[in-house]
Design an enzyme around this catalytic site. Structure first.
Site, PDB file in Angstrom:
ATOM      1  N   GLU A  77      -5.081   3.900   4.226  1.00 49.70           N
ATOM      2  CA  GLU A  77      -4.032   4.918   4.119  1.00 49.70           C
ATOM      3  C   GLU A  77      -4.014   5.585   2.753  1.00 49.70           C
ATOM      4  OE1 GLU A  77       0.776   5.566   4.708  1.00 49.70           O
ATOM      5  OE2 GLU A  77      -0.014   3.530   4.631  1.00 49.70           O
TER       6      GLU A  77
ATOM      7  N   ASP B  41      -3.878  -0.616   6.375  1.00 48.57           N
ATOM      8  CA  ASP B  41      -2.596  -0.158   5.840  1.00 48.57           C
ATOM      9  C   ASP B  41      -2.125  -1.226   4.849  1.00 48.57           C
ATOM     10  OD1 ASP B  41      -0.110   0.858   5.248  1.00 48.57           O
ATOM     11  OD2 ASP B  41       0.347   1.414   7.317  1.00 48.57           O
TER      12      ASP B  41
ATOM     13  N   ILE C 242       0.494  -1.497   2.837  1.00 46.88           N
ATOM     14  CA  ILE C 242       1.897  -1.853   3.067  1.00 46.88           C
ATOM     15  C   ILE C 242       2.419  -0.941   4.170  1.00 46.88           C
ATOM     16  CG2 ILE C 242       4.223  -2.160   2.159  1.00 46.88           C
ATOM     17  CD1 ILE C 242       3.124  -2.307  -0.637  1.00 46.88           C
ATOM     18  N   ASP C 243       2.597  -1.472   5.356  1.00 43.38           N
ATOM     19  CA  ASP C 243       3.236  -0.700   6.411  1.00 43.38           C
ATOM     20  C   ASP C 243       4.732  -0.990   6.334  1.00 43.38           C
ATOM     21  OD1 ASP C 243       2.873   1.036   8.831  1.00 43.38           O
ATOM     22  OD2 ASP C 243       4.076  -0.588   9.666  1.00 43.38           O
TER      23      ASP C 243
ATOM     24  N   THR D 266       6.569   1.021   3.672  1.00 43.88           N
ATOM     25  CA  THR D 266       6.749   1.209   2.220  1.00 43.88           C
ATOM     26  C   THR D 266       8.195   1.532   1.860  1.00 43.88           C
ATOM     27  OG1 THR D 266       4.456   1.908   1.889  1.00 43.88           O
ATOM     28  CG2 THR D 266       6.053   2.589   0.227  1.00 43.88           C
TER      29      THR D 266
ATOM     30  N   ASP E 174      -1.654   2.490  11.168  1.00 41.26           N
ATOM     31  CA  ASP E 174      -0.378   1.924  11.608  1.00 41.26           C
ATOM     32  C   ASP E 174      -0.547   1.086  12.877  1.00 41.26           C
ATOM     33  OD1 ASP E 174       1.220   3.409   9.677  1.00 41.26           O
ATOM     34  OD2 ASP E 174       0.878   5.165  10.943  1.00 41.26           O
TER      35      ASP E 174
END
Length: 273
Positions: A65, A92, A94-95, A97, A220
């Site tokens: 990402e 990802d 940190i999904d 954030t 995601d």
């Protein structure tokens, strides 16, 4: 599977970094909008994951990402540019954030590995709960080493669904809200906790009956989609077409209520198409 082991170790190391930073001051930047945020921890997490993957699989490609420009069209283009790679990681760092920025403990690391565009390994790690969700194509889905399956609810009135609020400024958030208004009276309840990947993991573990959202990205969805499929659930786009890496409008359920949710999205005009 070597790639699954790499994903597990990378997710745990990134999760350790994230956990250490969650309650300290962060430098927050906007990406495409005030709803679309990034921190230095997102970037550090992705760099850590990249380094670990490439140290073990130097000839593999990585779609992460934080290596992609902000906005829907940039995300679509980045995926198309990576489709030619035989071995592709989708990351990802940190999904969730926005949750991370606010100290709301619902976020995760999501790492998937695709061979010839088919996701064959997926890991989602919740660093706050120390929950490690893993799946390998054809071998089932697991939470902390124990096999998991989707829930058994057969009807919408029994169901706990989840969704999210898209970040772009093209009116998609309002479109998805129409679906909430349509479905909320028909189901037990609806949740929107702010991490698509972790919601998908919860569907795989039977904690949620289903999840839908519009305008999401490959990073995601990739790991969570495999988790649900390996846990016995069903994943499509919001028109009912099979999941692949290009899907952006997602519906994932235990299978029993899938057609009912598809019909509700259609009636609400909330398929995103």
């Amino acid at each position: 599977m070597a790639e699954l082991e790499t994903a597990i170790q990378a997710a745990k190391e990134a999760g350790k970094l994230i956990r250490e930073k969650v309650y300290v001051s962060k430098r927050v930047d906007r990406k495409s909008s005030a709803h679309d945020l990034v921190t230095e921890v997102d970037k550090a997490s992705e760099e850590l994951v990249r380094e670990m993957i490439l140290s073990r699989h130097p000839d593999h490609a990585i779609l992460g990402e934080e290596g992609v420009a902000a906005g829907v069209e940039a995300s679509k283009q980045a995926l198309e540019e990576h489709r030619a790679y035989e071995a592709l990681w989708v990351v990802d760092p940190i999904d969730g954030t926005t949750n991370f920025v606010h100290g709301f403990p619902f976020f995760c690391v999501s790492i998937a590995f695709a061979r010839n565009q088919e996701v064959v390994a997926g890991v989602i790690y919740d660093p706050m709960q120390d929950d490690l969700f893993t799946a390998e194509k054809g071998k089932g889905a697991f939470l902390n080493g124990e096999r998991i399956t989707v829930s058994r609810e057969k009807t919408l009135p029994e169901s706990l669904l989840a969704t999210g609020f898209p970040t772009d400024a093209r009116g998609v958030r309002q479109v998805n809200t129409e679906a909430i208004l349509k479905l909320a009276p028909q189901v037990r309840n609806v949740r929107a906790a702010g991490s698509a990947a972790l919601h998908l993991a919860c569907v795989a573990a039977g904690r949620l009956t289903g999840f839908w959202e519009l305008e999401l990205n490959a990073w995601d969805l990739a790991a969570g989609a495999l988790l649900i499929q390996e846990a016995g659930g069903h994943v499509t786009d919001t028109l009912g077409r099979p999941y692949d890496l290009g899907v952006r409008h997602i519906l994932a359920t235990n299978g029993h209520v899938h057609d009912d949710v598809l019909q509700a999205l259609k009636e609400a005009g909330s398929t995103g198409f």
